[in-house]
Design an enzyme around this catalytic site. Structure first.
Site, mmCIF file in Angstrom:
data_model
loop_
_atom_site.group_PDB
_atom_site.id
_atom_site.type_symbol
_atom_site.label_atom_id
_atom_site.label_comp_id
_atom_site.label_asym_id
_atom_site.label_seq_id
_atom_site.Cartn_x
_atom_site.Cartn_y
_atom_site.Cartn_z
ATOM 1 N N ARG A 1 0.860 -1.182 0.000
ATOM 2 C CA ARG A 1 0.000 0.000 0.000
ATOM 3 C C ARG A 1 0.894 1.229 0.000
ATOM 4 N NH1 ARG A 1 -3.512 -2.800 -1.381
ATOM 5 N NH2 ARG A 1 -5.550 -3.195 -0.409
ATOM 6 N N GLU B 1 -3.704 7.259 -4.508
ATOM 7 C CA GLU B 1 -3.825 6.859 -5.906
ATOM 8 C C GLU B 1 -5.280 7.035 -6.380
ATOM 9 O OE1 GLU B 1 -2.139 2.962 -5.068
ATOM 10 O OE2 GLU B 1 -4.084 2.051 -5.440
ATOM 11 N N HIS C 1 -1.309 -0.027 -9.744
ATOM 12 C CA HIS C 1 -1.941 -0.943 -8.784
ATOM 13 C C HIS C 1 -2.528 -2.187 -9.472
ATOM 14 C CE1 HIS C 1 -4.108 -1.220 -4.633
ATOM 15 N NE2 HIS C 1 -3.860 -2.423 -5.140
#
Ligand code: 8YV
Length: 319
Positions: free
Chosen positions: A238, A267, A285
């Protein structure tokens, strides 16, 4: 009556087929990103919610969920987007999807290490923009991954698979974890009892810890300083575990050779300086984004819902 499941994002076809067969799903065919208000409203018709990490379940949202909602069955292993304490207080069951995404995320971690060390972003840009004109012995020279020391923070499911993959590159594994893991699972990896103790042993550093108040900004200026000069940092956990300002400073000064990042603070609105640096390899991601894994994540979330609605304990309960 089949339970009604509010599904916040568009899921793989086979997963939605099983949902249609066993439940009354409220699907999201356009994959619209719902606001908390949308979710609270749509939840009025539902018995459980199947969300992704893109939906935040703060204490306030959880408080406002209709009484009828029994569970939040996440389509993710990470559950830092859910206030589990608030869920517990309300008697809401929360589940995640561990194990099934460890291989895909470990693959991506290897890609981040290789991409950062071998300057993949720069190389690809040269070819795509037709700026690649010549070859020379000093052209696009990067760092070798093979045989280096890899330090892993968070030696859980993903961290252990990363260690196995990295061994195929003859890497020596060091790790830090809240607790030392069973020596059988270490497979020769060296345990360090603090992040500080691990840092000097990392030619490559891979972050695989959970995001929590304790790990927020874990990779900060002081700890980066403890890494060997010219180390490479990769993150597929993360964004919150990295202090962006400190990382950017070290990438600019040359303290770090490069970074490979799949996850970011805030993000997709990432710190814009990352885009300007040649020595970062950036991905959006996609750690778990393989067909096989996304199917498996959906099925795992449904296994949890099946257990909940047949009065059994779900396998992956986190609250
Ligand atoms: C997903 C992840 O992209 O599972 C996680 O925690 O970060 C990724 O697998 C995402 O969370 C799906 O909701």
């Amino acid at each position: 009556m089949k339970p009604v499941i509010l599904v916040t994002r568009k899921l793989p076809e086979a997963v939605e087929e099983r949902l249609q067969r066993d439940y009354q799903p409220i699907l999201n065919p356009t994959d619209t990103l719902y606001s908390s208000e949308d979710i609270i409203k749509m939840a009025e018709e539902a018995d459980a919610i199947l969300p992704c990490h893109t939906e935040k379940f703060t204490a306030e949202v959880i408080e406002r969920l209709p009484e009828r909602i029994k569970a939040i069955a996440n389509f993710s292993v990470g559950y830092d987007h859910v206030d589990v304490e608030a869920a517990r207080k309300r008697g809401l069951i929360v589940t995640n999807t561990p194990d099934v995404l460890s291989d895909a995320t470990a693959e991506l971690t290897m890609m981040l290490m290789l991409g950062a060390a071998r300057r993949a972003s720069e190389g690809e840009k040269l070819v795509r923009t037709r700026e690649w004109r010549d070859w020379s012995p000093s052209f696009m020279v990067g760092l070798q991954v093979t045989g280096k020391r890899l330090g892993i923070v968070g030696f859980g499911r993903v961290g252990q698979v990363v260690a196995r993959r990295a061994r195929a590159f003859d890497m020596t594994i060091h790790y830090h974890n809240r607790n030392r893991v069973d020596p059988k699972l270490e497979q020769g990896a060296t345990y360090h009892d603090s992040v500080e103790a691990l840092m000097p042993h990392c030619d490559f550093l891979a972050l695989h810890c959970v995001a929590s108040p304790e790990t927020s900004g874990l990779l900060n200026r002081e700890r980066i300083e403890l890494l060997p000069d010219g180390a490479v940092v990769v993150n597929a956990s993360r964004g919150a575990v990295i202090d962006d300002e400190a990382l950017i400073e070290a990438l600019k000064s040359g303290k770090l050779y490069a970074a490979g990042l799949d996850v970011f603070n805030n993000e997709p609105e990432i710190n814009p300086t990352y885009r300007e640096l040649d020595n970062v390899f950036l991905m959006p991601h996609i750690g778990s984004a393989t067909r096989e894994t996304r199917d498996a994540m959906g099925f795992r979330a449904l296994d949890n819902l099946d257990a909940i609605f047949s009065g059994r304990e779900p396998g992956d309960r986190v609250a």
